[in-house]
Design an enzyme around this catalytic site. Structure first.
Site, short mmCIF file in Angstrom:
data_model
loop_
_atom_site.label_atom_id
_atom_site.label_comp_id
_atom_site.label_asym_id
_atom_site.label_seq_id
_atom_site.Cartn_x
_atom_site.Cartn_y
_atom_site.Cartn_z
N THR A 42 -65.53 -30.93 -15.67
CA THR A 42 -66.54 -32.00 -15.65
C THR A 42 -67.80 -31.51 -14.95
O THR A 42 -68.92 -31.68 -15.44
CB THR A 42 -65.96 -33.25 -14.95
OG1 THR A 42 -64.82 -33.69 -15.71
CG2 THR A 42 -66.98 -34.38 -14.87
N ASN A 77 -58.88 -32.75 -27.07
CA ASN A 77 -57.83 -33.09 -26.11
C ASN A 77 -56.87 -34.14 -26.64
O ASN A 77 -55.72 -34.20 -26.20
CB ASN A 77 -58.43 -33.54 -24.78
CG ASN A 77 -59.60 -34.49 -24.93
OD1 ASN A 77 -60.58 -34.17 -25.61
ND2 ASN A 77 -59.51 -35.64 -24.34
N GLN A 124 -59.12 -27.18 -23.55
CA GLN A 124 -57.78 -27.35 -24.11
C GLN A 124 -57.30 -26.11 -24.86
O GLN A 124 -56.10 -25.94 -25.08
CB GLN A 124 -57.74 -28.56 -25.05
CG GLN A 124 -57.95 -29.90 -24.36
CD GLN A 124 -56.79 -30.30 -23.45
OE1 GLN A 124 -55.69 -29.74 -23.49
NE2 GLN A 124 -57.03 -31.31 -22.61
N SER A 127 -61.16 -25.35 -17.43
CA SER A 127 -60.52 -26.12 -16.36
C SER A 127 -59.18 -25.47 -16.03
O SER A 127 -58.40 -25.16 -16.94
CB SER A 127 -60.30 -27.56 -16.83
OG SER A 127 -59.63 -28.29 -15.84
N HIS A 177 -56.50 -26.72 -14.43
CA HIS A 177 -55.24 -27.48 -14.44
C HIS A 177 -54.65 -27.71 -15.82
O HIS A 177 -53.54 -28.21 -15.95
CB HIS A 177 -55.38 -28.79 -13.65
CG HIS A 177 -56.23 -29.85 -14.27
ND1 HIS A 177 -55.70 -30.96 -14.85
CD2 HIS A 177 -57.56 -29.98 -14.39
CE1 HIS A 177 -56.68 -31.75 -15.27
NE2 HIS A 177 -57.82 -31.17 -15.01
N THR A 193 -69.18 -23.59 -0.13
CA THR A 193 -68.18 -22.55 0.11
C THR A 193 -67.08 -22.63 -0.95
O THR A 193 -66.54 -23.70 -1.22
CB THR A 193 -67.57 -22.73 1.52
OG1 THR A 193 -68.64 -22.65 2.46
CG2 THR A 193 -66.53 -21.67 1.83
N CYS A 235 -57.60 -39.60 -19.07
CA CYS A 235 -58.17 -38.68 -18.07
C CYS A 235 -58.53 -39.40 -16.79
O CYS A 235 -58.59 -38.82 -15.74
CB CYS A 235 -59.37 -37.95 -18.64
SG CYS A 235 -58.86 -36.40 -19.39
N1 PLP Z 1 -62.84 -31.19 -21.50
C1 PLP Z 1 -61.68 -31.48 -22.08
C2 PLP Z 1 -61.48 -31.17 -23.54
C3 PLP Z 1 -60.66 -32.08 -21.34
O1 PLP Z 1 -59.49 -32.38 -21.93
C4 PLP Z 1 -60.88 -32.37 -19.97
C5 PLP Z 1 -59.85 -33.07 -19.17
O2 PLP Z 1 -59.02 -33.75 -19.69
C6 PLP Z 1 -62.12 -32.03 -19.40
C7 PLP Z 1 -63.07 -31.44 -20.20
C8 PLP Z 1 -62.41 -32.29 -17.95
O3 PLP Z 1 -61.77 -31.35 -17.14
P1 PLP Z 1 -61.63 -31.52 -15.56
O4 PLP Z 1 -60.43 -32.37 -15.34
O5 PLP Z 1 -61.42 -30.12 -15.03
O6 PLP Z 1 -62.90 -32.09 -15.05
#
Ligand code: PLP
Length: 392
Positions: free
Chosen positions: A73, A156, A184, A204, A206, A243, A331
């Site tokens: 994000t 996603n 993704q 990302s 995670h 940092t 999300c």
């Molecule tokens: N872009 C996509 C395609 C995602 O699926 C997501 C999270 O679900 C994001 C961006 C946002 O990622 P983050 O959670 O690292 O801000």
């Protein structure tokens, strides 16, 4: 993880990989600040730079192009801006063109005003209309600045892949900048930034088994750079101050390195399970609609709608049976609303879709259990429809 539950929501977040946990744990014990010049600082810097190389390698990029952020994000908000620098000179970006199925962090246009953002239509399979893109770029007013295009590699919700290489060609023909959300796709598909033709990638941690709260912007070069979103102490070569978090970054790097290896073999195993799951769903409920099934898709994702059954209702029923799936994209906590992805595909967004997303740790036993629960939920749906034809 609670072993009695079945986790099938990898697109929301993937479980932390043991290698990522170990790398984080080691990094947590380092006392230094990565910006300090003493030995302790240099040790922390070394951890960050190892991760930088690992993350770059995942997408065939140069380590010098990696800017660590707090997640995708923030990465999107960093790059999606009308204000760029080319060397010392200002460079204006006049308008942003985004596919209608982007994640909200891209769809909202970052630092562009809403009237400088145009959504690109997708077809019924969720694939962006390249002719539409070409038409928009042909009529783009270059006097207000360059065009910027943002198209994701994989969606996603549906897992549908976009024709990014073709979009890159069209964008280049019109002198534009291409931003690709690879969140993704990373770790699920081989990615080569040069082959894609992307100027910037968003990642990302995670979604690939690293920790939450860390991500990156990957830049193809350093000639054209966005004005920093977070100015300050000048970390990340001045592109993102604050940092660095060596533990989170180390976990991200370790996850990136892990998912780069044996990708093809892992994908084959996941695809087999996903195909089994879809075959089982359709055998039980032939009227089930699997969204994006006609397009190239991520091998781990199934996004389906069951006529007569609201996706949120189904999600709760799955949860009560110990199976974690999503209704649309979940999300933000507790957010339930019509899926903009389904709406863009011309589908029934109010009915919603149920997203099942699996990973390398998923098992065939879990697929079987999912199908048992599915059959139970479907039986109730059938009964309800026979009795009153209403939505449950
Ligand atoms: N872009 C996509 C395609 C995602 O699926 C997501 C999270 O679900 C994001 C961006 C946002 O990622 P983050 O959670 O690292 O801000």
């Amino acid at each position: 993880m609670n072993k009695s539950r079945i986790y099938m929501d990898y697109n929301a977040t993937a479980p932390l990989l043991p290698v990522a946990r170990a790398a984080m744990s080691d990094a947590l014990d380092l006392p230094g600040n990565p910006s300090s010049v003493h030995a302790e600082g240099r040790a922390a810097r070394a951890v960050v730079n190892t991760a930088r190389r690992q993350v770059a390698a995942l997408c065939g990029a140069d380590a010098a192009g990696v800017i660590f952020t707090s997640g995708a994000t923030e990465a999107a908000a960093t790059v999606l801006t009308p204000h760029f620098k080319m060397g010392k000179a200002d460079l204006a970006i006049g308008h942003l063109y985004v596919s209608a199925v982007e994640h909200p962090c891209v769809l909202n246009g970052g630092r562009f005003d809403a009237d400088h953002v145009t959504k690109l239509e997708v077809d019924e399979n969720g694939v962006v209309d390249l002719e539409g893109l070409r038409n928009h770029l042909t009529t783009h007013d270059q006097s207000i600045g360059l065009p910027m295009v943002a198209i994701q590699l994989a969606n996603n919700e549906t897992g549908v892949l976009q024709p990014v290489t073709e979009a890159a060609q069209i964008t280049k023909e019109h002198g534009g900048i291409l931003v690709v959300d690879a969140v993704q796709a990373a770790g699920r598909l081989p990615i080569d930034m040069g082959d894609l033709g992307a100027d910037f990638l968003l990642l990302s941690s995670h979604k690939m088994g690293g920790p939450k709260g860390v991500g990156a912007v990957i830049c193809a070069g350093e000639v054209m750079m966005p004005l920093p979103l977070i100015p300050g102490g000048g970390q990340e070569k001045g592109h993102r101050s604050g940092t660095e978090n060596p533990a989170a970054i180390a976990g991200f790097g370790a996850a990136a390195a892990f998912v780069s290896t044996d990708l093809a073999a892992r994908s084959d195993g996941i695809r087999q399970m996903r195909d089994e799951l879809e075959a089982g769903i359709l055998a039980c409920a032939p009227d089930c609609i699997i969204h994006g099934a006609e397009s190239p898709r991520l091998v781990n994702t199934t996004f389906f709608s069951l006529p007569g059954l609201k996706a949120e209702t189904a999600q709760i029923a799955f949860d009560l049976e110990g199976v974690a799936v999503s209704a649309g994209s979940a999300c933000s906590s507790g957010k339930v609303g019509p899926s903009h992805v389904l709406a863009a595909m011309g589908q029934d967004a109010d009915l919603g879709g149920i997203r099942v997303s699996i990973g390398a740790e998923s098992t065939q036993g879990e697929i079987r259990r999912f199908l048992e629960v599915f059959a139970k939920i479907n039986e109730k749906r059938e009964k309800n429809r026979q009795e009153n034809g209403a939505l449950v």
